[in-house]
Design a protein around this motif. Sequence first.
Motif, PDB file in Angstrom:
ATOM      1  N   LEU A 207       0.822  -1.214   0.000  1.00  0.00           N
ATOM      2  CA  LEU A 207       0.000   0.000   0.000  1.00  0.00           C
ATOM      3  C   LEU A 207       0.859   1.267   0.000  1.00  0.00           C
ATOM      4  CD1 LEU A 207      -2.862  -1.033   2.437  1.00  0.00           C
ATOM      5  CD2 LEU A 207      -2.942  -0.847  -0.042  1.00  0.00           C
ATOM      6  N   LEU A 208       1.919   1.275   0.778  1.00  0.00           N
ATOM      7  CA  LEU A 208       2.810   2.435   0.776  1.00  0.00           C
ATOM      8  C   LEU A 208       3.503   2.601  -0.569  1.00  0.00           C
ATOM      9  CD1 LEU A 208       4.486   2.354   4.297  1.00  0.00           C
ATOM     10  CD2 LEU A 208       2.930   4.064   3.379  1.00  0.00           C
ATOM     11  N   ARG A 209       3.894   1.510  -1.183  1.00  0.00           N
ATOM     12  CA  ARG A 209       4.531   1.600  -2.496  1.00  0.00           C
ATOM     13  C   ARG A 209       3.558   2.116  -3.551  1.00  0.00           C
ATOM     14  NH1 ARG A 209       6.888  -4.080  -2.510  1.00  0.00           N
ATOM     15  NH2 ARG A 209       6.033  -4.047  -4.600  1.00  0.00           N
ATOM     16  N   LEU A 210       2.297   1.710  -3.474  1.00  0.00           N
ATOM     17  CA  LEU A 210       1.295   2.236  -4.402  1.00  0.00           C
ATOM     18  C   LEU A 210       1.070   3.724  -4.186  1.00  0.00           C
ATOM     19  CD1 LEU A 210      -1.352  -0.610  -4.514  1.00  0.00           C
ATOM     20  CD2 LEU A 210       0.132   0.145  -6.360  1.00  0.00           C
ATOM     21  N   LEU A 211       1.025   4.144  -2.922  1.00  0.00           N
ATOM     22  CA  LEU A 211       0.868   5.564  -2.614  1.00  0.00           C
ATOM     23  C   LEU A 211       2.059   6.357  -3.146  1.00  0.00           C
ATOM     24  CD1 LEU A 211      -0.644   7.832  -1.083  1.00  0.00           C
ATOM     25  CD2 LEU A 211       0.814   7.274   0.858  1.00  0.00           C
ATOM     26  N   PHE A 212       3.259   5.831  -2.963  1.00  0.00           N
ATOM     27  CA  PHE A 212       4.447   6.509  -3.464  1.00  0.00           C
ATOM     28  C   PHE A 212       4.430   6.591  -4.987  1.00  0.00           C
ATOM     29  CE2 PHE A 212       7.254   5.342   0.420  1.00  0.00           C
ATOM     30  CZ  PHE A 212       6.536   6.244   1.183  1.00  0.00           C
ATOM     31  N   SER A 213       3.959   5.539  -5.644  1.00  0.00           N
ATOM     32  CA  SER A 213       3.922   5.570  -7.107  1.00  0.00           C
ATOM     33  C   SER A 213       2.949   6.626  -7.609  1.00  0.00           C
ATOM     34  CB  SER A 213       3.555   4.202  -7.660  1.00  0.00           C
ATOM     35  OG  SER A 213       2.230   3.866  -7.300  1.00  0.00           O
ATOM     36  N   ILE A 214       1.849   6.825  -6.911  1.00  0.00           N
ATOM     37  CA  ILE A 214       0.907   7.886  -7.296  1.00  0.00           C
ATOM     38  C   ILE A 214       1.556   9.247  -7.115  1.00  0.00           C
ATOM     39  CG2 ILE A 214      -1.274   8.995  -6.656  1.00  0.00           C
ATOM     40  CD1 ILE A 214      -2.334   6.174  -6.064  1.00  0.00           C
ATOM     41  N   LEU A 215       2.313   9.415  -6.028  1.00  0.00           N
ATOM     42  CA  LEU A 215       3.005  10.685  -5.812  1.00  0.00           C
ATOM     43  C   LEU A 215       4.076  10.931  -6.875  1.00  0.00           C
ATOM     44  CD1 LEU A 215       3.377  10.699  -1.930  1.00  0.00           C
ATOM     45  CD2 LEU A 215       1.847  12.084  -3.329  1.00  0.00           C
ATOM     46  N   PHE A 216       4.679   9.877  -7.406  1.00  0.00           N
ATOM     47  CA  PHE A 216       5.664  10.039  -8.471  1.00  0.00           C
ATOM     48  C   PHE A 216       4.993  10.364  -9.808  1.00  0.00           C
ATOM     49  CE2 PHE A 216       8.843   7.425  -6.030  1.00  0.00           C
ATOM     50  CZ  PHE A 216       9.717   8.472  -5.857  1.00  0.00           C
ATOM     51  N   ILE A 217       3.817   9.822 -10.035  1.00  0.00           N
ATOM     52  CA  ILE A 217       3.139  10.060 -11.314  1.00  0.00           C
ATOM     53  C   ILE A 217       2.602  11.487 -11.395  1.00  0.00           C
ATOM     54  CG2 ILE A 217       1.102   9.451 -12.665  1.00  0.00           C
ATOM     55  CD1 ILE A 217       1.558   6.571 -11.863  1.00  0.00           C
ATOM     56  N   PHE A 218       1.931  11.937 -10.353  1.00  0.00           N
ATOM     57  CA  PHE A 218       1.348  13.280 -10.361  1.00  0.00           C
ATOM     58  C   PHE A 218       2.314  14.254  -9.719  1.00  0.00           C
ATOM     59  CE2 PHE A 218      -2.653  10.826 -10.510  1.00  0.00           C
ATOM     60  CZ  PHE A 218      -3.157  11.366 -11.666  1.00  0.00           C
ATOM     61  N   SER A 219       2.695  15.266 -10.454  1.00  0.00           N
ATOM     62  CA  SER A 219       3.546  16.297  -9.879  1.00  0.00           C
ATOM     63  C   SER A 219       2.659  17.293  -9.134  1.00  0.00           C
ATOM     64  CB  SER A 219       4.346  17.004 -10.963  1.00  0.00           C
ATOM     65  OG  SER A 219       3.478  17.725 -11.804  1.00  0.00           O
ATOM     66  N   ILE A 220       3.263  18.055  -8.259  1.00  0.00           N
ATOM     67  CA  ILE A 220       2.514  19.051  -7.499  1.00  0.00           C
ATOM     68  C   ILE A 220       1.951  20.102  -8.442  1.00  0.00           C
ATOM     69  CG2 ILE A 220       2.764  20.879  -5.771  1.00  0.00           C
ATOM     70  CD1 ILE A 220       4.674  19.006  -4.303  1.00  0.00           C
ATOM     71  N   GLU A 221       2.695  20.438  -9.465  1.00  0.00           N
ATOM     72  CA  GLU A 221       2.223  21.404 -10.457  1.00  0.00           C
ATOM     73  C   GLU A 221       0.946  20.911 -11.140  1.00  0.00           C
ATOM     74  OE1 GLU A 221       3.828  23.280 -14.649  1.00  0.00           O
ATOM     75  OE2 GLU A 221       5.218  22.262 -13.310  1.00  0.00           O
ATOM     76  N   LYS A 222       0.929  19.628 -11.502  1.00  0.00           N
ATOM     77  CA  LYS A 222      -0.250  19.062 -12.155  1.00  0.00           C
ATOM     78  C   LYS A 222      -1.438  19.047 -11.185  1.00  0.00           C
ATOM     79  CE  LYS A 222      -0.509  17.400 -15.707  1.00  0.00           C
ATOM     80  NZ  LYS A 222      -0.924  17.988 -16.989  1.00  0.00           N
ATOM     81  N   LEU A 223      -1.192  18.724  -9.920  1.00  0.00           N
ATOM     82  CA  LEU A 223      -2.271  18.721  -8.937  1.00  0.00           C
ATOM     83  C   LEU A 223      -2.851  20.114  -8.722  1.00  0.00           C
ATOM     84  CD1 LEU A 223      -0.899  16.222  -6.280  1.00  0.00           C
ATOM     85  CD2 LEU A 223      -2.742  15.852  -7.906  1.00  0.00           C
ATOM     86  N   VAL A 224      -2.002  21.133  -8.718  1.00  0.00           N
ATOM     87  CA  VAL A 224      -2.493  22.506  -8.580  1.00  0.00           C
ATOM     88  C   VAL A 224      -3.357  22.870  -9.772  1.00  0.00           C
ATOM     89  CG1 VAL A 224      -1.756  24.923  -8.588  1.00  0.00           C
ATOM     90  CG2 VAL A 224      -0.629  23.290  -7.087  1.00  0.00           C
ATOM     91  N   ILE A 225      -2.949  22.487 -10.966  1.00  0.00           N
ATOM     92  CA  ILE A 225      -3.750  22.775 -12.161  1.00  0.00           C
ATOM     93  C   ILE A 225      -5.096  22.059 -12.088  1.00  0.00           C
ATOM     94  CG2 ILE A 225      -3.869  22.417 -14.658  1.00  0.00           C
ATOM     95  CD1 ILE A 225      -0.827  22.866 -14.715  1.00  0.00           C
ATOM     96  N   ILE A 226      -5.096  20.806 -11.639  1.00  0.00           N
ATOM     97  CA  ILE A 226      -6.352  20.060 -11.526  1.00  0.00           C
ATOM     98  C   ILE A 226      -7.276  20.701 -10.499  1.00  0.00           C
ATOM     99  CG2 ILE A 226      -7.351  17.864 -10.773  1.00  0.00           C
ATOM    100  CD1 ILE A 226      -4.889  16.504 -12.012  1.00  0.00           C
ATOM    101  N   PHE A 227      -6.734  21.055  -9.338  1.00  0.00           N
ATOM    102  CA  PHE A 227      -7.571  21.655  -8.294  1.00  0.00           C
ATOM    103  C   PHE A 227      -8.127  23.005  -8.717  1.00  0.00           C
ATOM    104  CE2 PHE A 227      -5.020  19.124  -5.008  1.00  0.00           C
ATOM    105  CZ  PHE A 227      -5.918  18.067  -5.092  1.00  0.00           C
ATOM    106  N   THR A 228      -7.317  23.805  -9.378  1.00  0.00           N
ATOM    107  CA  THR A 228      -7.817  25.108  -9.817  1.00  0.00           C
ATOM    108  C   THR A 228      -8.813  24.969 -10.956  1.00  0.00           C
ATOM    109  OG1 THR A 228      -5.910  25.386 -11.266  1.00  0.00           O
ATOM    110  CG2 THR A 228      -5.816  26.418  -9.079  1.00  0.00           C
ATOM    111  N   SER A 229      -8.710  23.933 -11.754  1.00  0.00           N
ATOM    112  CA  SER A 229      -9.676  23.750 -12.834  1.00  0.00           C
ATOM    113  C   SER A 229     -11.058  23.391 -12.282  1.00  0.00           C
ATOM    114  CB  SER A 229      -9.204  22.684 -13.813  1.00  0.00           C
ATOM    115  OG  SER A 229      -9.247  21.414 -13.215  1.00  0.00           O
ATOM    116  N   PHE A 230     -11.112  22.801 -11.094  1.00  0.00           N
ATOM    117  CA  PHE A 230     -12.410  22.522 -10.485  1.00  0.00           C
ATOM    118  C   PHE A 230     -13.046  23.777  -9.900  1.00  0.00           C
ATOM    119  CE2 PHE A 230     -10.788  18.050  -9.847  1.00  0.00           C
ATOM    120  CZ  PHE A 230     -11.558  17.544 -10.873  1.00  0.00           C
ATOM    121  N   HIS A 231     -12.272  24.821  -9.668  1.00  0.00           N
ATOM    122  CA  HIS A 231     -12.776  26.034  -9.033  1.00  0.00           C
ATOM    123  C   HIS A 231     -12.828  27.206 -10.003  1.00  0.00           C
ATOM    124  CE1 HIS A 231     -12.743  24.163  -5.141  1.00  0.00           C
ATOM    125  NE2 HIS A 231     -11.533  23.701  -5.385  1.00  0.00           N
TER     126      HIS A 231
END
Length: 112
Positions: free
Chosen positions: A33-57
């Motif tokens: 489970l920790l390895r899967l969580l880490f892999s998700i953190l490696f796939i999505f960059s913080i920049e991409k997450l900010v763009i996704i969150f702002t696109s919802f708002h």
Amino acid sequence: MFGKYWFSFWLQPLLWILISQLLRFKFIRKNILLRLLFSILFIFSIEKLVIIFTSFHRDCLPSSWTMNNDLSIYPSNLLLELLMKITVFLLFVGIFFLINQKINNYKIAKIK
């Protein structure tokens, strides 16, 4: 890089280094489970997450205004990006596996 928001610039590379070094611990290496969580953190960059969150708002603008934003996020783009990252990852893992297998076969042949 060294201005008022320096932490936002350095957060992503430092997070990647920290996560990759955490994999040295046996507990984390064995926990799926920790390895899967880490892999998700490696796939999505913080920049991409900010763009996704702002696109919802985006609905904070009046309906008569438009936003001609080139950074629009569509589900098909996210799916395509994720598919491309997984493909590149599997390609590198396959190359690593083949090289590792050749080295092991060479070592076994050298011992015999």
